[in-house]
Design a protein around this motif. Structure first.
Motif, PDB file in Angstrom:
ATOM      1  N   GLY A 130     -58.005 -92.430  98.411  1.00 36.66           N
ATOM      2  CA  GLY A 130     -57.292 -91.847  99.543  1.00 36.66           C
ATOM      3  C   GLY A 130     -55.979 -91.203  99.161  1.00 36.66           C
ATOM      4  N   GLY A 131     -55.542 -91.370  97.949  1.00 42.81           N
ATOM      5  CA  GLY A 131     -54.298 -90.782  97.481  1.00 42.81           C
ATOM      6  C   GLY A 131     -54.229 -90.896  95.968  1.00 42.81           C
ATOM      7  N   ASN A 132     -53.094 -90.470  95.407  1.00 42.69           N
ATOM      8  CA  ASN A 132     -52.932 -90.570  93.959  1.00 42.69           C
ATOM      9  C   ASN A 132     -51.489 -90.936  93.617  1.00 42.69           C
ATOM     10  N   ALA A 133     -51.211 -91.064  92.343  1.00 46.10           N
ATOM     11  CA  ALA A 133     -49.889 -91.488  91.889  1.00 46.10           C
ATOM     12  C   ALA A 133     -48.807 -90.491  92.279  1.00 46.10           C
ATOM     13  N   THR A 134     -49.141 -89.217  92.354  1.00 45.50           N
ATOM     14  CA  THR A 134     -48.160 -88.204  92.754  1.00 45.50           C
ATOM     15  C   THR A 134     -47.679 -88.453  94.174  1.00 45.50           C
ATOM     16  N   ASP A 135     -48.598 -88.805  95.059  1.00 48.66           N
ATOM     17  CA  ASP A 135     -48.221 -89.096  96.447  1.00 48.66           C
ATOM     18  C   ASP A 135     -47.219 -90.246  96.500  1.00 48.66           C
ATOM     19  N   VAL A 136     -47.485 -91.281  95.720  1.00 50.31           N
ATOM     20  CA  VAL A 136     -46.589 -92.442  95.682  1.00 50.31           C
ATOM     21  C   VAL A 136     -45.235 -92.049  95.094  1.00 50.31           C
ATOM     22  N   ALA A 137     -45.247 -91.282  94.014  1.00 50.22           N
ATOM     23  CA  ALA A 137     -43.998 -90.887  93.358  1.00 50.22           C
ATOM     24  C   ALA A 137     -43.118 -90.066  94.296  1.00 50.22           C
ATOM     25  N   VAL A 138     -43.698 -89.106  94.990  1.00 54.74           N
ATOM     26  CA  VAL A 138     -42.924 -88.275  95.922  1.00 54.74           C
ATOM     27  C   VAL A 138     -42.334 -89.138  97.034  1.00 54.74           C
ATOM     28  N   SER A 139     -43.116 -90.047  97.578  1.00 55.23           N
ATOM     29  CA  SER A 139     -42.616 -90.925  98.636  1.00 55.23           C
ATOM     30  C   SER A 139     -41.499 -91.829  98.133  1.00 55.23           C
ATOM     31  N   LEU A 140     -41.678 -92.386  96.938  1.00 56.08           N
ATOM     32  CA  LEU A 140     -40.635 -93.250  96.370  1.00 56.08           C
ATOM     33  C   LEU A 140     -39.337 -92.482  96.124  1.00 56.08           C
ATOM     34  N   ILE A 141     -39.447 -91.270  95.613  1.00 58.31           N
ATOM     35  CA  ILE A 141     -38.254 -90.456  95.353  1.00 58.31           C
ATOM     36  C   ILE A 141     -37.529 -90.150  96.653  1.00 58.31           C
ATOM     37  N   MET A 142     -38.276 -89.753  97.679  1.00 62.11           N
ATOM     38  CA  MET A 142     -37.655 -89.444  98.967  1.00 62.11           C
ATOM     39  C   MET A 142     -37.016 -90.690  99.589  1.00 62.11           C
ATOM     40  N   ALA A 143     -37.697 -91.823  99.504  1.00 64.33           N
ATOM     41  CA  ALA A 143     -37.128 -93.066 100.030  1.00 64.33           C
ATOM     42  C   ALA A 143     -35.847 -93.432  99.280  1.00 64.33           C
ATOM     43  N   ALA A 144     -35.852 -93.263  97.952  1.00 63.74           N
ATOM     44  CA  ALA A 144     -34.664 -93.572  97.155  1.00 63.74           C
ATOM     45  C   ALA A 144     -33.498 -92.655  97.520  1.00 63.74           C
ATOM     46  N   ILE A 145     -33.773 -91.369  97.724  1.00 62.25           N
ATOM     47  CA  ILE A 145     -32.714 -90.419  98.093  1.00 62.25           C
ATOM     48  C   ILE A 145     -32.106 -90.797  99.434  1.00 62.25           C
ATOM     49  N   PHE A 146     -32.962 -91.034 100.436  1.00 68.11           N
ATOM     50  CA  PHE A 146     -32.432 -91.379 101.761  1.00 68.11           C
ATOM     51  C   PHE A 146     -31.698 -92.712 101.740  1.00 68.11           C
ATOM     52  N   THR A 147     -32.182 -93.667 100.961  1.00 68.31           N
ATOM     53  CA  THR A 147     -31.511 -94.957 100.865  1.00 68.31           C
ATOM     54  C   THR A 147     -30.150 -94.799 100.178  1.00 68.31           C
ATOM     55  N   ALA A 148     -30.094 -93.997  99.102  1.00 69.31           N
ATOM     56  CA  ALA A 148     -28.828 -93.763  98.405  1.00 69.31           C
ATOM     57  C   ALA A 148     -27.821 -93.065  99.313  1.00 69.31           C
ATOM     58  N   VAL A 149     -28.273 -92.091 100.071  1.00 70.06           N
ATOM     59  CA  VAL A 149     -27.375 -91.390 100.997  1.00 70.06           C
ATOM     60  C   VAL A 149     -26.900 -92.349 102.086  1.00 70.06           C
ATOM     61  N   ALA A 150     -27.789 -93.206 102.574  1.00 72.46           N
ATOM     62  CA  ALA A 150     -27.402 -94.179 103.609  1.00 72.46           C
ATOM     63  C   ALA A 150     -26.350 -95.144 103.075  1.00 72.46           C
ATOM     64  N   VAL A 151     -26.508 -95.583 101.829  1.00 74.53           N
ATOM     65  CA  VAL A 151     -25.523 -96.488 101.217  1.00 74.53           C
ATOM     66  C   VAL A 151     -24.201 -95.750 100.998  1.00 74.53           C
TER      67      VAL A 151
END
Length: 149
Positions: A11-32
């Motif tokens: 249903g997905g691949n490692a690229t999908d996970v990597a993009v989601s993780l990067i976006m989550a990390a960016i938003f979390t870093a900006v929130a902090v």
């Protein structure tokens, strides 16, 4: 499920996970960095939830294709194996995914008449064609045998 599966359509691949993780990390870093501004914090939480959903889809949602049957896995506890001869109709279609992006779907009608759908990526098209050919070949051979009797 002791069949030897020839193909696995995930249903997905490692690229999908990597993009989601990067976006989550960016938003979390900006929130902090902004000391938890409500809007940014909400976006970070939404991205973390999306990341978890993508990871779940990559790990558990798949179509396993064998020589005599296929298995549609939607969750660790929700796996259903179908023999090709049990499927009365199968087709591919295109449409919009839940995020509005174009998507390809493998559709099939179960023995009880219910239509199931599995989304796949364009690079997985060969596996879906193999599955469609197996279903059509076996289905038409079975109906011809019944007519001969």
């Amino acid at each position: 499920m002791d069949n030897k599966w020839i193909y696995k359509v995930a249903g997905g691949n490692a690229t999908d996970v990597a993009v989601s993780l990067i976006m989550a990390a960016i938003f979390t870093a900006v929130a902090v960095a902004t000391h938890g501004v409500i809007f940014i914090l909400a976006l970070a939480i939404i991205m973390i939830i999306i990341t978890l959903a993508v990871i779940y889809r990559v790990l558990f949602v798949k179509l396993l294709i064998g020589e005599d049957s296929f298995c549609h896995c939607r969750a660790p506890w929700d796996k259903k194996e179908y023999k090709y001869t049990d499927i009365s109709e199968a087709w591919e279609s295109t449409g919009n995914s839940t995020n509005g992006a174009g998507a390809c779907f493998f559709n099939y009608r179960t023995p009880n008449g219910e239509v199931k759908k599995f989304s796949f990526k364009p690079y997985q098209y060969d596996e879906i064609v193999f599955l469609l050919e197996k279903i059509d070949k076996d289905y038409f051979n079975e109906t011809e045998d019944e007519e001969d009797e």
